[in-house]
Design a protein around this motif. Sequence first.
Motif, PDB file in Angstrom:
ATOM      1  N   ILE A  38      50.476  21.456 -18.470  1.00 40.71           N
ATOM      2  CA  ILE A  38      49.597  22.521 -18.155  1.00 40.71           C
ATOM      3  C   ILE A  38      48.332  22.343 -18.963  1.00 40.71           C
ATOM      4  CG2 ILE A  38      49.133  25.039 -18.163  1.00 40.71           C
ATOM      5  CD1 ILE A  38      50.574  24.076 -15.827  1.00 40.71           C
ATOM      6  N   GLN A  39      48.423  21.913 -20.321  1.00 39.93           N
ATOM      7  CA  GLN A  39      46.988  21.936 -21.082  1.00 39.93           C
ATOM      8  C   GLN A  39      46.329  20.673 -20.438  1.00 39.93           C
ATOM      9  OE1 GLN A  39      46.547  19.679 -24.958  1.00 39.93           O
ATOM     10  NE2 GLN A  39      46.816  21.939 -25.721  1.00 39.93           N
ATOM     11  N   ARG A  43      42.486  21.566 -19.136  1.00 43.85           N
ATOM     12  CA  ARG A  43      41.265  20.868 -19.627  1.00 43.85           C
ATOM     13  C   ARG A  43      40.517  19.773 -18.574  1.00 43.85           C
ATOM     14  NH1 ARG A  43      40.251  20.993 -24.885  1.00 43.85           N
ATOM     15  NH2 ARG A  43      39.666  18.827 -25.010  1.00 43.85           N
ATOM     16  N   GLY A  44      40.970  19.785 -17.293  1.00 44.53           N
ATOM     17  CA  GLY A  44      40.434  18.951 -16.488  1.00 44.53           C
ATOM     18  C   GLY A  44      40.849  17.534 -16.286  1.00 44.53           C
ATOM     19  N   VAL A  45      42.148  17.183 -17.069  1.00 38.89           N
ATOM     20  CA  VAL A  45      42.573  15.927 -17.000  1.00 38.89           C
ATOM     21  C   VAL A  45      43.927  15.888 -16.150  1.00 38.89           C
ATOM     22  CG1 VAL A  45      43.555  14.163 -18.684  1.00 38.89           C
ATOM     23  CG2 VAL A  45      41.997  15.738 -19.780  1.00 38.89           C
ATOM     24  N   ASP A  46      43.453  16.138 -14.963  1.00 42.72           N
ATOM     25  CA  ASP A  46      44.339  16.247 -13.912  1.00 42.72           C
ATOM     26  C   ASP A  46      45.528  15.092 -13.653  1.00 42.72           C
ATOM     27  OD1 ASP A  46      43.172  18.779 -13.543  1.00 42.72           O
ATOM     28  OD2 ASP A  46      41.884  17.755 -11.922  1.00 42.72           O
ATOM     29  N   SER A  47      44.907  13.937 -14.110  1.00 39.28           N
ATOM     30  CA  SER A  47      45.721  12.967 -14.088  1.00 39.28           C
ATOM     31  C   SER A  47      47.161  12.921 -14.934  1.00 39.28           C
ATOM     32  CB  SER A  47      45.164  11.556 -14.333  1.00 39.28           C
ATOM     33  OG  SER A  47      44.692  11.731 -15.630  1.00 39.28           O
ATOM     34  N   HIS A  48      47.077  13.717 -16.153  1.00 30.53           N
ATOM     35  CA  HIS A  48      48.289  14.005 -16.851  1.00 30.53           C
ATOM     36  C   HIS A  48      48.949  15.269 -16.919  1.00 30.53           C
ATOM     37  CE1 HIS A  48      46.485  10.124 -18.383  1.00 30.53           C
ATOM     38  NE2 HIS A  48      47.482  10.207 -19.472  1.00 30.53           N
ATOM     39  N   THR A 123      48.757  13.731 -23.140  1.00 37.62           N
ATOM     40  CA  THR A 123      47.286  13.407 -23.491  1.00 37.62           C
ATOM     41  C   THR A 123      47.527  13.595 -25.126  1.00 37.62           C
ATOM     42  OG1 THR A 123      46.618  15.660 -23.726  1.00 37.62           O
ATOM     43  CG2 THR A 123      46.304  14.917 -21.456  1.00 37.62           C
ATOM     44  N   GLY A 124      46.810  12.704 -25.679  1.00 37.70           N
ATOM     45  CA  GLY A 124      46.369  12.835 -26.968  1.00 37.70           C
ATOM     46  C   GLY A 124      45.857  14.090 -27.552  1.00 37.70           C
ATOM     47  N   ALA A 125      45.039  14.672 -26.735  1.00 41.08           N
ATOM     48  CA  ALA A 125      44.468  15.955 -27.092  1.00 41.08           C
ATOM     49  C   ALA A 125      45.647  17.025 -27.432  1.00 41.08           C
ATOM     50  CB  ALA A 125      43.650  16.461 -26.128  1.00 41.08           C
ATOM     51  N   TYR A 126      46.675  16.979 -26.925  1.00 40.89           N
ATOM     52  CA  TYR A 126      47.560  18.010 -27.040  1.00 40.89           C
ATOM     53  C   TYR A 126      48.141  17.777 -28.196  1.00 40.89           C
ATOM     54  CZ  TYR A 126      52.363  20.155 -26.587  1.00 40.89           C
ATOM     55  OH  TYR A 126      53.331  20.849 -26.617  1.00 40.89           O
ATOM     56  N   TYR A 127      48.320  16.712 -29.039  1.00 42.18           N
ATOM     57  CA  TYR A 127      48.654  16.656 -30.468  1.00 42.18           C
ATOM     58  C   TYR A 127      47.289  16.942 -31.293  1.00 42.18           C
ATOM     59  CZ  TYR A 127      52.154  14.489 -27.722  1.00 42.18           C
ATOM     60  OH  TYR A 127      53.076  14.061 -26.814  1.00 42.18           O
ATOM     61  N   ALA A 128      46.193  16.518 -31.045  1.00 40.65           N
ATOM     62  CA  ALA A 128      45.059  16.630 -31.825  1.00 40.65           C
ATOM     63  C   ALA A 128      44.753  18.034 -32.161  1.00 40.65           C
ATOM     64  CB  ALA A 128      43.901  15.901 -31.162  1.00 40.65           C
ATOM     65  N   LEU A 129      44.936  18.885 -30.861  1.00 47.23           N
ATOM     66  CA  LEU A 129      44.614  20.283 -31.051  1.00 47.23           C
ATOM     67  C   LEU A 129      45.397  21.062 -32.063  1.00 47.23           C
ATOM     68  CD1 LEU A 129      43.866  21.138 -27.265  1.00 47.23           C
ATOM     69  CD2 LEU A 129      42.179  21.375 -29.195  1.00 47.23           C
ATOM     70  N   LYS A 130      46.771  20.648 -32.048  1.00 49.92           N
ATOM     71  CA  LYS A 130      47.547  21.208 -33.013  1.00 49.92           C
ATOM     72  C   LYS A 130      47.256  20.782 -34.486  1.00 49.92           C
ATOM     73  CE  LYS A 130      51.330  21.793 -29.790  1.00 49.92           C
ATOM     74  NZ  LYS A 130      51.410  23.109 -29.325  1.00 49.92           N
ATOM     75  N   ALA A 131      46.903  19.764 -34.586  1.00 47.83           N
ATOM     76  CA  ALA A 131      46.583  19.235 -35.966  1.00 47.83           C
ATOM     77  C   ALA A 131      45.571  19.866 -36.330  1.00 47.83           C
ATOM     78  CB  ALA A 131      46.389  17.826 -35.955  1.00 47.83           C
ATOM     79  N   ILE A 132      44.219  20.062 -35.423  1.00 43.12           N
ATOM     80  CA  ILE A 132      43.131  20.934 -35.738  1.00 43.12           C
ATOM     81  C   ILE A 132      43.550  22.148 -36.279  1.00 43.12           C
ATOM     82  CG2 ILE A 132      40.935  22.030 -34.819  1.00 43.12           C
ATOM     83  CD1 ILE A 132      40.741  19.302 -33.130  1.00 43.12           C
ATOM     84  N   LYS A 188      44.062   8.806 -12.706  1.00 47.90           N
ATOM     85  CA  LYS A 188      43.040   9.267 -11.884  1.00 47.90           C
ATOM     86  C   LYS A 188      42.947   8.572 -10.622  1.00 47.90           C
ATOM     87  CE  LYS A 188      39.757  11.093 -15.440  1.00 47.90           C
ATOM     88  NZ  LYS A 188      38.340  11.108 -16.071  1.00 47.90           N
ATOM     89  N   ILE A 189      43.398   7.181 -10.766  1.00 46.71           N
ATOM     90  CA  ILE A 189      43.478   6.406  -9.530  1.00 46.71           C
ATOM     91  C   ILE A 189      44.511   7.021  -8.510  1.00 46.71           C
ATOM     92  CG2 ILE A 189      43.822   4.133  -8.832  1.00 46.71           C
ATOM     93  CD1 ILE A 189      42.280   2.997 -11.090  1.00 46.71           C
ATOM     94  N   ILE A 190      45.814   7.239  -9.237  1.00 46.83           N
ATOM     95  CA  ILE A 190      46.979   7.981  -8.767  1.00 46.83           C
ATOM     96  C   ILE A 190      46.470   8.965  -8.143  1.00 46.83           C
ATOM     97  CG2 ILE A 190      49.220   8.813  -9.050  1.00 46.83           C
ATOM     98  CD1 ILE A 190      49.466   6.786 -11.324  1.00 46.83           C
ATOM     99  N   VAL A 191      45.733   9.881  -8.570  1.00 47.40           N
ATOM    100  CA  VAL A 191      45.326  11.189  -8.028  1.00 47.40           C
ATOM    101  C   VAL A 191      44.394  11.024  -6.950  1.00 47.40           C
ATOM    102  CG1 VAL A 191      43.783  13.266  -8.366  1.00 47.40           C
ATOM    103  CG2 VAL A 191      45.440  12.621 -10.278  1.00 47.40           C
TER     104      VAL A 191
END
Length: 367
Positions: A38-39, A43-48, A123-132, A188-191
């Motif tokens: 869902i995150q 965040r608009g990263v619909d491919s993930h 997404t890598g952002a999922y982990y980066a946000l928790k570290a932040i 994104k190509i899959i989408v």
Amino acid sequence: MDLPTRFDWQKLQQFCCDIFVKAGVADEKAKIVAESLIQADLRGVDSHGVVRTSIYMKRIEQSMIDPHAEVAIEKENDVSALLNGNNNFGSVVGSKALQLAITKAKKQGVAIVGVRGSNHFGTGAYYALKAIEQNMILVVMSNASQTMPPTGGVRPFIGTNPLAVGIPAGNHRPYLLDMATSVVARGKIIVASQKGESIPLGWAIDKEGNPTTDANEALEGSVLPLGGPKGYGISMFIDIFSGVLTGAGFGKYVNNMYENWEKPQNVGHFFIALDINRFMNIKQFKQRMDLYIDDIKAEPKANGVDEILIPGELEFRREIERKKNGILLPEKVVSELKEIGSRYGLEIEQSRFQGERAKDGVTDVSK
């Protein structure tokens, strides 16, 4: 009753969580997987995003993911560790690695955690946000199955291996770089394929090595490295850190989650956590980050540019908009979720968006 295409993010997250629980995933782990998906959509990263629910479920049902496996620490010292995910969900394994990295970094100032035996970790952002949130800087990377040729090659050999970097700021949004090492993430190509849409020229080549705008031909061929040999070189070092060094698969030995139904993926990840307080007081660091971002935004703008953005800023704005107006899903994804839900006695209809609909004229920050 016709299904809507716009969904409440919290209800949709609970729906996905319930699906995984019905499939035998422990509640705590199901929550992690659903939150990760869902995150990405927020965040608009619909491919993930929830587009991955179908393949995740299929791999559980085909015993290609073991949601009951325990993540094991195989090697460890004060500043580093090697984890074996034992083929559990990538986001579950990644969350365990992140927690360990942060704990060690708080004690020692820096920590490195390598992972083998994992799966697609979102997404890598999922982990980066928790570290932040913990006032940490995080560098996280992962390898992936073959979708990209080496520079000068034609067929897929290396993954679109992602790299993410999260750095806290003060009054500004944090710096959050989250990128594939290809021109575009294969997801994104899959989408685009699911939507029946073409893709821009330069994203991919067909199986003969010819440029293509056909999403289906691209999926049979290869996506292209970002910046040619530079993207290829970055993807290769990520593969070395995440795969060669950890004992995970690498290159052609990372198995494709859509095509290989005989062996686990054996994806590898690599986490580097840094405690900012070991360099300077966190308050001072955030003030310096704000000054840095202010200076960037004050730079002269090119013709037609209204605002200079920093990495991650656009995604933060999308998250605000989608939490307010719902997550819009392609019809094919809705149908897939409906079918999965029906097998487990769950209705996606109950996750439909019921708040104030996005009105005509609302700015789409993704453009």
